[in-house]
Design a protein around this motif. Structure first.
Motif, PDB file in Angstrom:
ATOM      1  N   VAL A  48      32.218  23.357  -3.534  1.00 33.34           N
ATOM      2  CA  VAL A  48      30.774  23.555  -3.467  1.00 33.34           C
ATOM      3  C   VAL A  48      30.409  24.997  -3.788  1.00 33.34           C
ATOM      4  N   SER A  49      31.026  25.924  -3.068  1.00 32.21           N
ATOM      5  CA  SER A  49      30.693  27.329  -3.227  1.00 32.21           C
ATOM      6  C   SER A  49      31.912  28.173  -2.919  1.00 32.21           C
ATOM      7  N   CYS A  50      31.879  29.402  -3.408  1.00 37.27           N
ATOM      8  CA  CYS A  50      32.995  30.313  -3.185  1.00 37.27           C
ATOM      9  C   CYS A  50      32.478  31.743  -3.238  1.00 37.27           C
ATOM     10  N   ILE A  51      33.117  32.612  -2.464  1.00 34.85           N
ATOM     11  CA  ILE A  51      32.846  34.034  -2.565  1.00 34.85           C
ATOM     12  C   ILE A  51      34.197  34.722  -2.706  1.00 34.85           C
ATOM     13  N   SER A  52      34.304  35.597  -3.681  1.00 38.40           N
ATOM     14  CA  SER A  52      35.601  36.186  -4.000  1.00 38.40           C
ATOM     15  C   SER A  52      35.945  37.319  -3.041  1.00 38.40           C
ATOM     16  N   VAL A  53      37.134  37.833  -3.192  1.00 37.34           N
ATOM     17  CA  VAL A  53      37.557  39.022  -2.447  1.00 37.34           C
ATOM     18  C   VAL A  53      36.546  40.144  -2.678  1.00 37.34           C
ATOM     19  N   GLY A  54      36.112  40.731  -1.595  1.00 39.08           N
ATOM     20  CA  GLY A  54      35.135  41.806  -1.694  1.00 39.08           C
ATOM     21  C   GLY A  54      33.726  41.360  -1.992  1.00 39.08           C
ATOM     22  N   GLY A  55      33.528  40.081  -2.133  1.00 40.13           N
ATOM     23  CA  GLY A  55      32.184  39.558  -2.373  1.00 40.13           C
ATOM     24  C   GLY A  55      31.628  39.868  -3.738  1.00 40.13           C
ATOM     25  N   SER A  56      32.482  40.266  -4.689  1.00 38.68           N
ATOM     26  CA  SER A  56      31.983  40.661  -6.002  1.00 38.68           C
ATOM     27  C   SER A  56      31.525  39.495  -6.844  1.00 38.68           C
ATOM     28  N   GLN A  57      31.999  38.316  -6.523  1.00 39.49           N
ATOM     29  CA  GLN A  57      31.628  37.139  -7.296  1.00 39.49           C
ATOM     30  C   GLN A  57      31.342  35.982  -6.363  1.00 39.49           C
ATOM     31  N   THR A  58      30.318  35.241  -6.694  1.00 35.61           N
ATOM     32  CA  THR A  58      30.048  33.997  -5.989  1.00 35.61           C
ATOM     33  C   THR A  58      29.960  32.866  -6.999  1.00 35.61           C
ATOM     34  N   TYR A  59      30.223  31.699  -6.520  1.00 33.53           N
ATOM     35  CA  TYR A  59      30.194  30.497  -7.356  1.00 33.53           C
ATOM     36  C   TYR A  59      29.501  29.386  -6.585  1.00 33.53           C
ATOM     37  N   HIS A  60      28.664  28.627  -7.276  1.00 27.15           N
ATOM     38  CA  HIS A  60      28.076  27.429  -6.701  1.00 27.15           C
ATOM     39  C   HIS A  60      28.182  26.317  -7.727  1.00 27.15           C
ATOM     40  N   SER A  61      28.518  25.148  -7.285  1.00 25.15           N
ATOM     41  CA  SER A  61      28.617  24.021  -8.199  1.00 25.15           C
ATOM     42  C   SER A  61      27.236  23.662  -8.739  1.00 25.15           C
ATOM     43  N   ASP A  62      27.215  22.949  -9.819  1.00 25.11           N
ATOM     44  CA  ASP A  62      25.948  22.573 -10.436  1.00 25.11           C
ATOM     45  C   ASP A  62      25.060  21.788  -9.480  1.00 25.11           C
ATOM     46  N   SER A  63      25.682  21.000  -8.647  1.00 27.95           N
ATOM     47  CA  SER A  63      24.916  20.123  -7.754  1.00 27.95           C
ATOM     48  C   SER A  63      24.185  20.878  -6.642  1.00 27.95           C
ATOM     49  N   ARG A  65      23.613  24.558  -6.948  1.00 33.77           N
ATOM     50  CA  ARG A  65      23.116  25.852  -7.418  1.00 33.77           C
ATOM     51  C   ARG A  65      21.593  25.901  -7.311  1.00 33.77           C
ATOM     52  N   GLY A  66      21.103  27.001  -6.765  1.00 29.11           N
ATOM     53  CA  GLY A  66      19.669  27.163  -6.556  1.00 29.11           C
ATOM     54  C   GLY A  66      19.208  26.697  -5.188  1.00 29.11           C
ATOM     55  N   ARG A  67      20.055  25.963  -4.486  1.00 31.45           N
ATOM     56  CA  ARG A  67      19.715  25.480  -3.143  1.00 31.45           C
ATOM     57  C   ARG A  67      20.619  26.070  -2.068  1.00 31.45           C
ATOM     58  N   PHE A  68      21.878  26.300  -2.412  1.00 28.94           N
ATOM     59  CA  PHE A  68      22.856  26.833  -1.464  1.00 28.94           C
ATOM     60  C   PHE A  68      23.152  28.294  -1.811  1.00 28.94           C
ATOM     61  N   THR A  69      23.402  29.084  -0.781  1.00 32.59           N
ATOM     62  CA  THR A  69      23.775  30.482  -0.979  1.00 32.59           C
ATOM     63  C   THR A  69      24.944  30.818  -0.063  1.00 32.59           C
ATOM     64  N   ILE A  70      25.982  31.388  -0.638  1.00 32.26           N
ATOM     65  CA  ILE A  70      27.138  31.800   0.150  1.00 32.26           C
ATOM     66  C   ILE A  70      27.070  33.309   0.365  1.00 32.26           C
ATOM     67  N   SER A  71      27.474  33.731   1.559  1.00 28.56           N
ATOM     68  CA  SER A  71      27.492  35.157   1.866  1.00 28.56           C
ATOM     69  C   SER A  71      28.605  35.416   2.871  1.00 28.56           C
ATOM     70  N   SER A  72      28.948  36.686   3.040  1.00 24.22           N
ATOM     71  CA  SER A  72      30.007  37.014   3.981  1.00 24.22           C
ATOM     72  C   SER A  72      29.634  38.233   4.809  1.00 24.22           C
ATOM     73  N   ASP A  73      30.195  38.296   5.993  1.00 23.26           N
ATOM     74  CA  ASP A  73      30.038  39.433   6.898  1.00 23.26           C
ATOM     75  C   ASP A  73      31.434  39.865   7.297  1.00 23.26           C
TER      76      ASP A  73
END
Length: 125
Positions: A48-63, A65-73
């Motif tokens: 569904v979603s991914c956030i890379s090491v250091g948060g430099s890249q995020t990914y959301h699947s087409d289904s 995208r625009g509705r879900f947001t991934i973040s990290s603390d």
């Protein structure tokens, strides 16, 4: 002991929102990418979603995208998945997983090192 604790699931009406949390421990958080996957009954698990090491890249699947947001603390060793405008087809068990030294995201679940236990999301129509 490595742990990924997914939480925040529940029952929500279509159009509503939920925020999932993935609390991690037992490994160096900043060395890992974190992905969210989901599996609905009778279907294969999907990324569904991914956030890379250091948060430099995020990914959301087409289904999503625009509705879900991934973040990290990193201070809390926790990754969040904010899910808005939920649809019945988003209903599934959501899992978080950790992938070491991933500076780019991937939805290939076989590559992930550690998995959490899952949290149920149910969206009613």
């Amino acid at each position: 002991e490595v742990q990924l604790q997914a939480s925040g699931g529940g029952l929500v009406q279509a159009g509503g929102s939920l925020r999932l949390s993935c609390a991690t421990s037992g490994f160096t958080f900043d060395d890992y990418a974190i992905g969210w996957f989901r599996q609905a009954p009778g279907k294969e698990r999907e990324g569904v979603s991914c956030i890379s090491v250091g948060g430099s890249q995020t990914y959301h699947s087409d289904s999503v995208r625009g509705r879900f947001t991934i973040s990290s603390d990193s201070a809390k060793n926790t990754v969040y998945l904010q899910m808005n405008s939920l649809k019945p087809e988003d209903s599934a068990v959501y899992y978080c997983a950790a992938l070491r030294k991933a500076f780019t995201c991937t939805a290939i679940e076989e590559l992930y090192d550690y998995w959490g236990q899952g949290t149920q999301v149910t969206v009613s129509s």
